[in-house]
Write a protein that holds these residues in place. Structure first.
Motif, mmCIF file in Angstrom:
data_model
loop_
_atom_site.group_PDB
_atom_site.id
_atom_site.type_symbol
_atom_site.label_atom_id
_atom_site.label_comp_id
_atom_site.label_asym_id
_atom_site.label_seq_id
_atom_site.Cartn_x
_atom_site.Cartn_y
_atom_site.Cartn_z
ATOM 1 N N ASP A 4 45.328 23.675 31.863
ATOM 2 C CA ASP A 4 45.249 22.290 32.820
ATOM 3 C C ASP A 4 46.038 22.780 34.173
ATOM 4 N N ARG A 5 47.351 23.539 33.941
ATOM 5 C CA ARG A 5 48.065 23.845 35.045
ATOM 6 C C ARG A 5 47.452 24.605 36.012
ATOM 7 N N LEU A 6 46.732 25.727 35.429
ATOM 8 C CA LEU A 6 46.028 26.616 36.494
ATOM 9 C C LEU A 6 44.897 25.830 37.154
ATOM 10 N N ASN A 7 44.419 24.655 36.568
ATOM 11 C CA ASN A 7 43.323 24.180 37.242
ATOM 12 C C ASN A 7 43.996 23.161 38.316
ATOM 13 N N ASP A 8 45.114 22.904 38.495
ATOM 14 C CA ASP A 8 45.435 22.131 39.497
ATOM 15 C C ASP A 8 45.973 23.256 40.990
ATOM 16 N N ASN A 9 45.561 24.472 40.596
ATOM 17 C CA ASN A 9 45.887 25.506 41.634
ATOM 18 C C ASN A 9 44.522 26.268 42.320
ATOM 19 N N TYR A 12 43.671 30.058 41.130
ATOM 20 C CA TYR A 12 43.218 30.126 39.963
ATOM 21 C C TYR A 12 41.847 29.755 39.828
ATOM 22 N N LYS A 13 41.541 28.520 40.315
ATOM 23 C CA LYS A 13 40.307 27.693 40.173
ATOM 24 C C LYS A 13 38.956 28.730 40.722
ATOM 25 N N GLN A 14 39.413 29.697 41.436
ATOM 26 C CA GLN A 14 38.505 30.540 42.177
ATOM 27 C C GLN A 14 38.028 31.804 41.449
ATOM 28 N N ALA A 15 38.668 32.111 40.212
ATOM 29 C CA ALA A 15 38.621 33.284 39.743
ATOM 30 C C ALA A 15 36.936 33.229 39.058
ATOM 31 N N ASP A 16 36.465 34.461 38.947
ATOM 32 C CA ASP A 16 35.200 34.432 38.335
ATOM 33 C C ASP A 16 35.196 34.789 36.961
ATOM 34 N N GLU A 45 37.936 27.531 28.232
ATOM 35 C CA GLU A 45 37.469 26.099 27.918
ATOM 36 C C GLU A 45 37.888 25.117 28.958
ATOM 37 N N ILE A 46 39.038 25.041 29.402
ATOM 38 C CA ILE A 46 39.711 24.021 30.165
ATOM 39 C C ILE A 46 39.020 24.282 31.548
ATOM 40 N N MET A 47 38.958 25.650 32.048
ATOM 41 C CA MET A 47 38.499 25.773 33.511
ATOM 42 C C MET A 47 37.375 26.069 33.679
ATOM 43 N N ASN A 48 36.504 26.187 32.638
ATOM 44 C CA ASN A 48 35.022 26.608 32.431
ATOM 45 C C ASN A 48 34.837 27.964 33.378
ATOM 46 N N ILE A 49 35.545 28.729 33.265
ATOM 47 C CA ILE A 49 35.399 30.183 33.619
ATOM 48 C C ILE A 49 35.126 31.231 32.543
ATOM 49 N N PRO A 50 34.109 32.019 32.729
ATOM 50 C CA PRO A 50 33.684 32.618 31.545
ATOM 51 C C PRO A 50 34.805 33.799 31.143
ATOM 52 N N LEU A 51 34.863 34.055 30.001
ATOM 53 C CA LEU A 51 35.952 35.096 29.304
ATOM 54 C C LEU A 51 35.177 36.401 28.853
ATOM 55 N N ASP A 52 35.661 37.640 29.299
ATOM 56 C CA ASP A 52 35.022 38.846 28.839
ATOM 57 C C ASP A 52 36.096 39.787 28.182
ATOM 58 N N LYS A 88 30.438 44.887 36.220
ATOM 59 C CA LYS A 88 30.767 43.360 35.774
ATOM 60 C C LYS A 88 32.065 42.956 36.666
ATOM 61 N N ILE A 89 32.805 43.615 37.250
ATOM 62 C CA ILE A 89 33.856 43.353 37.959
ATOM 63 C C ILE A 89 33.767 43.531 39.347
ATOM 64 N N LYS A 90 32.895 44.236 39.764
ATOM 65 C CA LYS A 90 32.605 44.701 41.289
ATOM 66 C C LYS A 90 32.799 43.360 42.156
ATOM 67 N N GLY A 91 33.532 43.404 43.153
ATOM 68 C CA GLY A 91 33.461 42.084 44.014
ATOM 69 C C GLY A 91 34.050 40.834 43.335
ATOM 70 N N LYS A 92 34.729 40.924 42.226
ATOM 71 C CA LYS A 92 34.939 39.619 41.586
ATOM 72 C C LYS A 92 36.520 39.299 41.688
ATOM 73 N N HIS A 93 36.807 38.277 41.334
ATOM 74 C CA HIS A 93 38.037 37.672 41.380
ATOM 75 C C HIS A 93 38.406 37.391 39.687
ATOM 76 N N ILE A 94 39.396 38.215 39.154
ATOM 77 C CA ILE A 94 39.697 38.482 38.012
ATOM 78 C C ILE A 94 40.932 37.636 37.661
ATOM 79 N N LEU A 95 40.940 36.699 36.680
ATOM 80 C CA LEU A 95 42.031 36.010 36.125
ATOM 81 C C LEU A 95 42.704 36.861 34.952
#
Length: 131
Positions: A4-9, A12-16, A45-52, A88-95
């Protein structure tokens, strides 16, 4: 709560992709779980960003960092991590997700290898920090 905290920023919301700091296979077998993975699952789950959990790998089992100073922690982490799937990470924003930050040596080592292998940007989040 961290998700939730990260979603407010907006940064962080721009992470791929979310990537937890991995444990070595031996340590994972002994412990039975990776706490950074559990934290990352909740954030995903909260941010709807895929986990790998298969991109960043720990090549070397290191001794505990708890009794080391800042420089020795950094030296202990050099060349510990690798990338299994650089495409899978080329050109991506990683959190990058960890449980606890002390000196930041582990996160720095992970971020360096992600950037060297083509990630555009690496942001970090951790549940706690220790002084």
């Amino acid at each position: 709560m961290l998700g939730d905290r990260l979603n407010d920023n907006s940064i962080y919301k721009q992470a791929d992709i979310l990537i937890p700091v991995p444990l070595h296979k031996k340590k994972l077998r002994i412990r039975g779980y990776n706490q950074s993975s559990f934290i990352a699952e909740g954030i995903s789950e909260i941010m709807n960003i895929p986990l790998d959990e298969e991109i960043l790998i720990r090549n070397t089992s290191t001794e505990s960092q708890t009794k080391k100073n800042r420089y020795n922690r950094y030296e202990n982490m050099k060349d510990v991590f690798g990338i299994a799937k650089p495409e899978k990470i080329k050109g991506k924003h990683i959190l990058l997700i960890d449980d606890v930050v002390t000196t930041g040596a582990t996160l720095e080592a992970c971020a360096n290898v992600l950037l060297e292998c083509g990630a555009e940007k690496v942001s970090i989040a951790a549940l706690a920090f220790a002084e």
